[in-house]
Design a protein around this motif. Sequence first.
Motif, PDB file in Angstrom:
ATOM      1  N   SER A   1      -5.475   2.578  11.452  1.00 14.35           N
ATOM      2  CA  SER A   1      -6.381   2.521  10.614  1.00 14.35           C
ATOM      3  C   SER A   1      -6.226   0.956   9.985  1.00 14.35           C
ATOM      4  O   SER A   1      -7.198   0.451   9.385  1.00 14.35           O
TER       5      SER A   1
ATOM      6  N   SER B   1       0.772  -1.366   0.121  1.00 13.80           N
ATOM      7  CA  SER B   1       0.044  -0.178  -0.167  1.00 13.80           C
ATOM      8  C   SER B   1       1.057   1.260   0.091  1.00 13.80           C
ATOM      9  O   SER B   1       1.951   1.166   0.537  1.00 13.80           O
TER      10      SER B   1
ATOM     11  N   GLN C   1       4.396   8.025  12.070  1.00 10.09           N
ATOM     12  CA  GLN C   1       3.483   7.321  10.859  1.00 10.09           C
ATOM     13  C   GLN C   1       2.950   5.982  10.942  1.00 10.09           C
ATOM     14  O   GLN C   1       1.774   5.599  10.522  1.00 10.09           O
TER      15      GLN C   1
ATOM     16  N   GLU D   1       0.392   3.853   1.784  1.00 11.11           N
ATOM     17  CA  GLU D   1       0.423   4.326   3.045  1.00 11.11           C
ATOM     18  C   GLU D   1       1.683   3.412   3.976  1.00 11.11           C
ATOM     19  O   GLU D   1       2.278   4.387   4.562  1.00 11.11           O
ATOM     20  N   TYR D   2       1.735   2.404   3.594  1.00 11.58           N
ATOM     21  CA  TYR D   2       2.942   1.719   4.220  1.00 11.58           C
ATOM     22  C   TYR D   2       4.185   2.196   3.449  1.00 11.58           C
ATOM     23  O   TYR D   2       5.207   2.290   3.982  1.00 11.58           O
TER      24      TYR D   2
ATOM     25  N   LYS E   1      -0.076   6.185  13.027  1.00 16.38           N
ATOM     26  CA  LYS E   1      -1.538   6.139  12.332  1.00 16.38           C
ATOM     27  C   LYS E   1      -1.890   5.305  11.654  1.00 16.38           C
ATOM     28  O   LYS E   1      -3.070   4.714  11.464  1.00 16.38           O
ATOM     29  N   LEU E   2      -0.909   4.406  10.947  1.00 18.00           N
ATOM     30  CA  LEU E   2      -1.054   3.217  10.176  1.00 18.00           C
ATOM     31  C   LEU E   2      -1.862   2.101  11.068  1.00 18.00           C
ATOM     32  O   LEU E   2      -2.793   1.452  10.613  1.00 18.00           O
TER      33      LEU E   2
END
Length: 341
Positions: A200, A7, A193, A9-10, A196-197
């Motif tokens: 979610s 992803s 970060q 995000e990652y 936050k991951l």
Amino acid sequence: EADIYRSPEYGGMHCDTEADRFRMFVYREGDRYWIYPFLLRSLPSMFQNIVADPMHDIETPYGYGGPYSNTGEREFVLKADSAFRDWCCETGVIAEFVRFHPLDSNEKMFAQGPYIVRDRQTVSLDLFGDGDIRTRLSKNARSMINRAYKSGVKVFLAQSEQEFDQFVRIYKQTMTRLAADEFYNFSDDYFEQLRKLVCSSGMLVLATHSGTISAGAIFLKGKHRLHYHLSASDPENFHSGATNAVILCAAEIGRAKGMKRLHLGGGNSRSEDDSLFRFKRRMGTDIHDFWIGKRIHNEAVYRAVCNEWRQDNAEAAEIYGSRLLCYRYGKNLRVGEEEKL
């Protein structure tokens, strides 16, 4: 299979400089696709004087990745990989290091060649089906979990930012105690970060004794997969079986959320006698082959960079000289991700 390691995000968490980019190369023919996520990184500035144009290399973000496709048709895969290699030449990519995904066997999604090698094995726990997950663990693992609970260990899903910060503190202490490679000393920005991951797309599971954290682990989830990402324990409050209990708790929560498999990863070495691998083997049900890929896209520039690096980093060359991205190790250089699990 949608996987958290692929992803944006990652992947974006692992861009260490403003010049680093998380990219996804997409090749399509009709309804068939071939997608490859990776980090595109500029060469360290000390090497940019070797060529007139900016040059880059490619590396899989910490974890597992590589290309994936909705077809295994060989002709299509070869065409996709050929298009990607053309893009690398046009973009100025000199070398590429890939950590393929053990659960996908996606080393087959590249053109076959001597640069694809089997590195080691990883372990996973099957979460699908009825019955108590605990019964799928080894006798030793079940015994350790029982020992932890009998000693007063409590395991739960963390909810607060304060609990996350406490885990980070213990993780950093663990890395210092183990004299871990500099690569594992993630920055404060990385952990922010990651927090936050986790909110979610993951979970933090903690084991406490007398109200103090004994052990904990961060797990990241995709559509049907859960990954054992980071783990730590406090030696001053350590209780046998605490980490086993943490993994079991995460597996039970994961299955309740629709996860089909928990990937535990591999050991610290290639040896089947590696203590971390044996620990995970006792907590898992299946073994998978982990492959890595290495290839050079611009031989002349790559060799020039490596030669200059060796001249300035003789000591590092003794340790890291055989690695593809060796020039990212040594003085004033960020440690790379090659061969890290």
